[in-house]
Design a protein around this motif. Structure first.
Motif, short mmCIF file in Angstrom:
data_model
loop_
_atom_site.label_atom_id
_atom_site.label_comp_id
_atom_site.label_asym_id
_atom_site.label_seq_id
_atom_site.Cartn_x
_atom_site.Cartn_y
_atom_site.Cartn_z
N PRO A 45 -1.75 -1.89 -8.18
CA PRO A 45 -3.19 -1.99 -8.11
C PRO A 45 -4.09 -1.76 -7.02
CG PRO A 45 -1.86 -4.04 -8.74
CD PRO A 45 -1.11 -3.03 -8.27
N ARG A 46 -5.23 -1.15 -7.53
CA ARG A 46 -6.24 -0.88 -6.51
C ARG A 46 -7.02 -2.00 -6.04
NH1 ARG A 46 -5.96 4.61 -5.42
NH2 ARG A 46 -5.23 5.83 -6.94
N ASP A 47 -7.46 -2.92 -6.81
CA ASP A 47 -8.22 -4.03 -6.53
C ASP A 47 -7.43 -5.28 -7.07
OD1 ASP A 47 -8.66 -3.82 -9.23
OD2 ASP A 47 -10.88 -3.62 -9.04
N VAL A 48 -8.18 -6.47 -6.60
CA VAL A 48 -7.81 -7.62 -7.19
C VAL A 48 -8.87 -8.51 -8.13
CG1 VAL A 48 -6.67 -10.03 -6.79
CG2 VAL A 48 -6.22 -7.92 -5.31
N ASP A 49 -8.62 -8.55 -9.19
CA ASP A 49 -9.45 -9.45 -9.96
C ASP A 49 -9.07 -10.89 -10.14
OD1 ASP A 49 -10.78 -6.90 -11.05
OD2 ASP A 49 -8.93 -6.59 -12.00
N HIS A 99 0.86 -0.96 0.20
CA HIS A 99 0.17 -0.15 -0.02
C HIS A 99 1.11 1.13 -0.08
CE1 HIS A 99 -2.62 -3.19 1.95
NE2 HIS A 99 -3.43 -2.73 1.46
N PRO A 100 1.78 1.39 -1.07
CA PRO A 100 2.87 2.47 -0.92
C PRO A 100 2.25 3.77 -1.20
CG PRO A 100 2.84 1.31 -2.88
CD PRO A 100 2.06 0.62 -2.26
N GLU A 101 0.95 3.85 -1.30
CA GLU A 101 0.41 5.18 -1.64
C GLU A 101 -0.24 5.87 -0.45
OE1 GLU A 101 -2.91 2.15 -1.56
OE2 GLU A 101 -0.86 2.32 -2.67
N ALA A 103 -0.52 -8.62 -14.07
CA ALA A 103 0.49 -8.05 -14.86
C ALA A 103 1.57 -7.79 -14.12
CB ALA A 103 -0.31 -6.62 -15.59
N ARG A 104 1.63 -7.20 -12.89
CA ARG A 104 2.62 -7.04 -12.00
C ARG A 104 3.40 -8.33 -11.59
NH1 ARG A 104 0.77 -3.83 -14.06
NH2 ARG A 104 -0.34 -1.84 -13.27
#
Length: 182
Positions: free
Chosen positions: A114-118, A12-14, A104-105
């Motif tokens: 990413p903000r969410d997980v699909d 959560h680096p943001e 992708a990461r």
């Protein structure tokens, strides 16, 4: 506790998180979080900021270890690890994959956190059971988890479903592989 703390900050680096918030998140004392934060700050792995009585922490992404450490933490504490715990026990999950930005990461593509997980689940798992698994994962990850379920027939089909074509054409990360469940 140190691994969980590092994972939370680096995945959560943001965010800047207070010692109080982190203690609540991990159900430990503030002194425990503060002690671990002292070690991480001394090693140059976290940045500290004071706002009044609050001690705010965030990952120090300028540290040369930040990128490899983030990759390691994502694999050991991130979505792949959490989902590998919560999805296999759900009846009817034949296969499961992370797709989208997290996949992708994991495959090495650059980009923002990413903000969410699909998640794509193949099988006939009950939607309520999948929703419960998603909420459990969200609590651990601090991110929204979106589960999309498709039937085994639809997944195996070479049909013209644009969503499945897109998922197949992009990176994915397996959580439950075919035949893995008994």
């Amino acid at each position: 506790m140190l691994g969980e703390l590092m994972a939370w900050l680096y995945l959560h680096p943001e965010m800047s998180c207070s010692v109080t918030e982190l203690a609540r998140q991990f159900n430990v004392s503030q002194s425990t979080v503060s002690r671990e934060a002292d070690h991480l700050a001394a090693a140059g792995l976290v940045r500290e900021e004071r706002k009044g009585n609050l001690r705010l922490l965030r990952a120090d992404l300028t540290n040369p270890l930040a990128r490899p450490l983030t990759e390691l933490l994502a694999l050991t504490y991130g979505p792949a690890a959490v989902l590998a715990d919560v999805l296999p026990p759900v009846d009817g999950v034949d296969e499961a994959f992370i797709y989208g930005s997290w996949a992708a990461r994991y495959s090495g593509e650059a980009g923002p956190p990413p903000r969410d997980v699909d998640v794509l689940v193949v099988g006939d798992a009950d939607e309520d059971d999948l929703a419960d698994a998603a909420r459990s994962a969200e609590r651990q990850l601090g991110r929204e988890v979106n589960i999309h379920r498709v039937s085994a027939a639809a997944w195996k089909s070479a049909g013209d479903d644009p969503f499945l074509a897109s998922v197949r054409s992009r990176p994915s990360y397996p959580i439950v592989e075919p035949g893995e469940r008994s």
